[in-house]
Design a protein around this motif. Structure first.
Motif, PDB file in Angstrom:
ATOM      1  N   GLU A 247       0.841  -1.198   0.000  1.00 13.07           N
ATOM      2  CA  GLU A 247       0.000   0.000   0.000  1.00 13.07           C
ATOM      3  C   GLU A 247       0.876   1.248   0.000  1.00 13.07           C
ATOM      4  OE1 GLU A 247      -2.796   0.035   3.247  1.00 13.07           O
ATOM      5  OE2 GLU A 247      -3.134   2.197   2.989  1.00 13.07           O
ATOM      6  N   TRP A 248       0.710   2.060  -1.032  1.00 12.10           N
ATOM      7  CA  TRP A 248       1.444   3.315  -1.185  1.00 12.10           C
ATOM      8  C   TRP A 248       0.553   4.435  -0.660  1.00 12.10           C
ATOM      9  CZ3 TRP A 248       6.173   4.552  -3.779  1.00 12.10           C
ATOM     10  CH2 TRP A 248       6.363   5.902  -4.081  1.00 12.10           C
ATOM     11  N   ARG A 249       0.893   4.988   0.502  1.00 14.36           N
ATOM     12  CA  ARG A 249       0.074   6.084   0.998  1.00 14.36           C
ATOM     13  C   ARG A 249       0.964   7.169   1.560  1.00 14.36           C
ATOM     14  NH1 ARG A 249      -3.708   6.186   5.662  1.00 14.36           N
ATOM     15  NH2 ARG A 249      -3.480   3.934   5.753  1.00 14.36           N
ATOM     16  N   HIS A 250       0.863   8.350   0.972  1.00 12.64           N
ATOM     17  CA  HIS A 250       1.694   9.461   1.419  1.00 12.64           C
ATOM     18  C   HIS A 250       1.244   9.956   2.786  1.00 12.64           C
ATOM     19  CE1 HIS A 250       3.368  13.492   1.736  1.00 12.64           C
ATOM     20  NE2 HIS A 250       4.264  13.109   0.867  1.00 12.64           N
ATOM     21  N   ARG A 251       2.205  10.156   3.666  1.00 14.15           N
ATOM     22  CA  ARG A 251       1.941  10.750   4.972  1.00 14.15           C
ATOM     23  C   ARG A 251       3.035  11.762   5.241  1.00 14.15           C
ATOM     24  NH1 ARG A 251      -1.312   7.912   8.898  1.00 14.15           N
ATOM     25  NH2 ARG A 251      -3.028   7.147   7.638  1.00 14.15           N
TER      26      ARG A 251
END
Lengths: 329, 329
Positions: free
Chosen positions: A132-136
């Motif tokens: 899962e690629w999720r920017h934070r």
């Protein structure tokens, strides 16, 4: 020819003694003891004990009556709480510890744990497992506030590493004192709740003594900021673990990284293993590859001093439970 | 009354413009464009473009014919590879970047990743999930060797953080040069295989240019030490990703932490997600909470210079693809 002094090495298998240190057997009689029976036998007539922490903390007390000629104990650890018992404290036996061997490793360990929290790497690794690629956005340590409880060489090394990243660093010692090149100020132990309430990261690098037992209690955690993380590389018993678990469950603090525990190994049923935002490590913060060799080297240097009548280094104040800084003596 | 210059903000929603920066609308006309159509409309007559990286890298080329009055582009990023295209390079439009905004965050990120490897925290977190207490010696960063490819402000911030922990630090730039207060020496790009073979940690903090494309290839990975870790916070296309995957699978290097990729988001089918000893993060190394505000502040400072006829800061050499250090001009 004078008698060669006998050195008993407690808690270390002979085959773990570093190759490069075999020559010490030319000047002293070396005996290894990893059981109560062996220790009782070896201690008779021994002048020197080189003590490695192990699971059986009753070994030395059980053999103590045989230690009639013992003059000096060197520990392979920085903390000495595990070896101290009333008869040893009362005795004339000099106790020295592994001070400075573990400073750099523990400072790296603590700095890294703070970065693990700041960068959100534990949840990120979980997202990696799910592809899962999720920017934070991440947090900076620069500009954040660090309180280090324990202002000896380990605490100072932690502070110095944090300073280099631009953190604001305060210390907490037994008594208050002015700031120095590492700590902008040093609180006294009585100020812990206020001092902890100021910080974004609170690091416990305390020795375990009567004064520090359960020092981090519900009152301290209640004063900490909800965004704050607690890191313990000192001793488990300096923390009221139940109070810590409650503070974490109730979201009073944002996380904890614990390398030491009230009971070690941490029991498999402890809630700490599974609490979110808690990192559990098996008492390894100081144990870099090479620490055994470094501790043996320190012992050999002290042994040379002993054999030539010079003062030993790292002499522990047995009543306080740690080495007192020369300037504070 | 003179005409107010028009500023187009590309790739940022108006509601993400910081509250504290609203007043800029008193001195310039501010237009936000997040689609090709909006950009084409807004660019007509605009002097200034404030460009935020987004997924559609064809936005600006598609609208370029309308940019007849454009004089200056400020990017919200440090790297400018995503915005450069031949007509822009050939044009008289001045390009400035987000230099220095991301330095501290990226340095912290890299230092933390090296510590994650050195302390063995990824397998340790797995053991924590199984409630498994197993002692492992850790590695020190102190005394280890770091090569930083990319010796601009980001590379220097990484080097400085590593120096503070006692690492030996070398750099790699376009051309060789003597050492300085951060790098004990700076290799030229042609020396990469040798330089990488020296290091325990190799950090890629390179901009993507024609000179750096696929610079980390099979030949470089073949020269790296089997204990070495590779960290990429530069640009994905500076690495031959297939060669990296092979090097990891064959155990030629010990691990990699990758924040940037040839294709972003990293496709769900990429083998990198599941390789042991690989840490995948979604291009966040520089993105600390507050980076948008910091970039807007930098833009406003440059805008004040623009409006008063002073030279702009962070002017990119569009042919090289990065800001050239003044001393090297």
């Amino acid at each position: 020819m004078t008698e060669r002094p006998r050195v008993v090495v407690m808690g270390l298998d002979e085959d773990r003694w570093p190759e490069g240190a075999r020559a010490v057997a030319d000047v002293v009689d070396l005996e290894f003891a990893t059981s109560r029976e062996a220790l009782a036998g070896a201690l008779s007539g021994a002048e020197i004990l080189f003590a490695w922490p192990g699971e059986d903390r009753g070994m030395l007390p059980a053999a103590w009556s045989r230690a009639t000629r013992l003059r000096w104990i060197q520990t392979a650890s920085d903390g000495v709480d595990w070896i101290l018992f009333p008869e040893l404290v009362e005795s004339h036996v000099v106790l020295t510890n592994g001070r400075r061997v573990f400073d750099a490793a523990i400072a790296e360990y603590v700095l890294g744990l703070m970065l693990v929290f700041a960068k959100g790497w534990v949840p990120m690794l979980e997202r990696q497992r799910r592809h899962e690629w999720r920017h934070r956005d991440t947090e900076l340590l620069a500009g954040k506030r660090l309180l280090v409880a324990g202002v000896g060489p380990i605490g100072r090394a932690i502070g110095r590493a944090a300073l280099a990243l631009g953190m604001e660093v305060r210390g907490l010692g037994r008594t208050p004192r002015p700031g120095d090149d590492v700590f902008e100020l040093v609180h006294g132990a009585a100020e812990l709740p206020d001092a902890a309430g100021w910080a974004d990261y609170v690091v416990d690098a305390l020795p375990l003594t009567e004064g520090t037992r359960a020092m981090f209690d519900a009152a301290v955690f209640a004063r900490m900021r909800p965004n704050a993380r607690f890191v313990n590389v000192g001793r488990g018993a300096t923390v009221d673990e139940e109070a810590l678990v409650r503070a974490l469950r109730e979201g009073r603090i944002a996380g904890a990284a614990l390398d030491v525990f009230e009971e070690e190994p941490l029991p498999a049923g402890s809630p700490l293993w599974d609490l979110p935002n808690v990192i559990v490590s098996p008492h390894i913060s100081g144990d870099f590859a090479g620490w055994r060799e470094a501790v043996v080297e320190l012992f050999l240097a002290n042994l040379a001093r002993y054999l030539t009548g010079q003062p030993l280094e790292n002499v522990v104040d047995k009543r306080l439970g740690y080495v007192v800084e020369p300037r504070l003596r």
